[in-house]
Design an enzyme around this catalytic site. Structure first.
Site, short mmCIF file in Angstrom:
data_model
loop_
_atom_site.label_atom_id
_atom_site.label_comp_id
_atom_site.label_asym_id
_atom_site.label_seq_id
_atom_site.Cartn_x
_atom_site.Cartn_y
_atom_site.Cartn_z
N HIS A 150 -41.74 1.68 -158.72
CA HIS A 150 -41.09 0.37 -158.77
C HIS A 150 -40.97 -0.13 -160.21
CE1 HIS A 150 -39.68 -3.38 -157.05
NE2 HIS A 150 -40.30 -3.97 -158.05
N SER A 166 -35.23 -5.42 -157.71
CA SER A 166 -36.44 -6.02 -157.16
C SER A 166 -36.14 -7.40 -156.58
CB SER A 166 -37.53 -6.07 -158.24
OG SER A 166 -38.78 -6.37 -157.69
N ASP A 226 -43.27 3.37 -154.14
CA ASP A 226 -42.94 1.94 -154.22
C ASP A 226 -43.16 1.31 -152.84
OD1 ASP A 226 -41.87 -0.57 -154.66
OD2 ASP A 226 -39.82 0.12 -155.00
#
Length: 408
Positions: free
Chosen positions: A378, A191, A348
């Site tokens: 995610h 991320s 996501d």
């Protein structure tokens, strides 16, 4: 008593309404994901109330609650030596597997955790567990970077912390101290950590005096651009649990030290409209109509404003700074990147960030593996420990570690 019996079904109905979200049929563990998301939303709303009352910044409170909950978990590390150190002023946590008599040097991974540049820590059990398993499975030294967070600091300090810690570790004498093979080092992150890992890799590729360079980079559902908040994955997953579109935009605003009153301008891409001169030269680098496969593009249409606001990028120049937005890098920089692994999830908003980066790297001649998961979401890779244990977490983690094992 009768009132209580009437109240209980009403509360149950309200709770079900709050928890339930329509999800794609292929999502792994849907009800568990709904419960996780409902819990996260409730905590976030409480934190925003505290922020509104000016008692504390909502991100400080949220991170405190995350770390407090995290202390309830215990992760075994009997077979891995875990030590805290400081690399060029940046705190790190080092995971060292037990020594084996028939080897001299180990491979290594520099890992940068996610959390929107504002949450989590290298010391939480979620990342302790991931890094411990990596160290054991790969027989590798794992360096987990504890960079400073929003709101204590904003861009570019997180980037500088990650870069300083990585460059310190890559010094030959430091590698020798940890018995690391200088030819078998990867840089990785998930991320926001994937954002920092990509940016660090790009900068290292430009440093002609660097004695040791990473062999690989591995990016887990990375956030790589703030140019277009209407890519197909942003449109498709705008209300997806864990990371809906408005939350990702707010993370960007916090990271680059902006104001929330700009959120709508960013959402409709006014900051990169056709009349915004500074953005024009970058448009071809993020043209998802040519970079994404048909299965990702589906029937979504580009959102390009003819008239927007140049003032936005003047106020927030980081929106077009490659250190914050690695997907904006030129082709020459991309061509210098090491062999790359990019993991993406169908459910996501950041799916297309990773897919576009993989496509551009491949066009620049870099060997790339795009590992796409149709039923995952995610953040799933760190959710492998009860009570936030998901089959998607184990599935993605195993695939990621397998690629590292085969290529590092």
């Amino acid at each position: 008593m009768r009132a209580a019996w009437l109240l209980l079904p009403a509360l149950a109905a309200l709770s079900a309404y709050y928890v339930y979200l329509p999800l794609p049929g292929a999502v792994s563990d849907p009800w568990k994901l709904m419960l996780l998301d409902a819990t996260f939303r409730a905590v976030q709303q409480t934190c925003h109330l505290i922020h509104y009352l000016r008692l504390s910044h909502h991100l400080i409170v949220l991170n405190y609650l995350i770390c407090t909950f995290d202390k309830l978990k215990s992760v075994s590390s009997e077979d891995v030596k875990i030590t805290d150190a400081v690399f060029d002023g940046v705190e790190v946590r080092v995971f060292e597997p037990p020594a084996k008599g028939d080897e001299s040097l180990k491979r290594s991974v520099v890992y940068i955790h996610g959390g929107g540049w504002a949450l989590a820590s290298a010391r939480t059990s979620l990342y302790n567990n991931l890094c411990r398993i990596m160290a054991e499975s790969l027989n590798a030294v794992v360096v987990s970077v504890e960079y400073r967070l929003v709101p204590e600091v904003c861009f570019p300090e997180q980037y500088h912390d990650a870069l300083r810690a990585t460059k310190h570790f890559l010094q030959p004498d430091v590698l020798a101290e940890y018995s690391v093979d200088p030819n078998r080092i990867a840089i990785s992150g998930d991320s926001a950590g994937g954002n920092l890992a990509a940016a660090v890799c790009q900068q290292l590729s430009k440093d002609e005096d660097l004695p040791v360079r990473p062999k690989l980079q591995a990016l887990i559902y990375p956030v790589l651009q703030a140019f277009d908040f209407n890519t197909p994955s942003y449109q498709q997953n705008m209300n997806m649990p864990v990371l809906p579109r408005y939350v990702m935009i707010n993370y960007w605003i916090d990271y680059i030290n902006g104001n929330y009153d700009l959120a709508h301008e960013l959402l409709v891409n006014n900051h990169t409209a056709l009349n915004v001169g500074r953005a024009l030269s970058f448009r071809a680098r993020l043209n998802w109509t040519s970079l994404l496969p048909p299965s990702f593009k589906k029937n979504y249409k580009p959102v390009v404003q003819s008239t927007g606001s140049e003032a936005i990028v003047e106020r927030l120049p980081a929106l077009l700074d490659v250190r914050a937005v690695p997907l904006l890098a030129d082709d020459a920089t991309l061509a210098r990147q090491p062999r790359t692994y990019v993991l993406t999830c169908e459910n996501d908003v950041l799916r297309d960030d990773g897919a576009m980066y993989a496509a551009r790297l491949e066009r620049a001649g870099v060997p790339v593996t795009l590992d796409h998961f149709h039923d995952c979401f995610h953040g799933c890779m760190i959710f492998t420990v009860w009570p936030t244990d998901f089959s998607a977490g184990v599935q993605t983690r195993n695939s990621y570690i397998k690629w590292l094992d085969e290529n590092l």
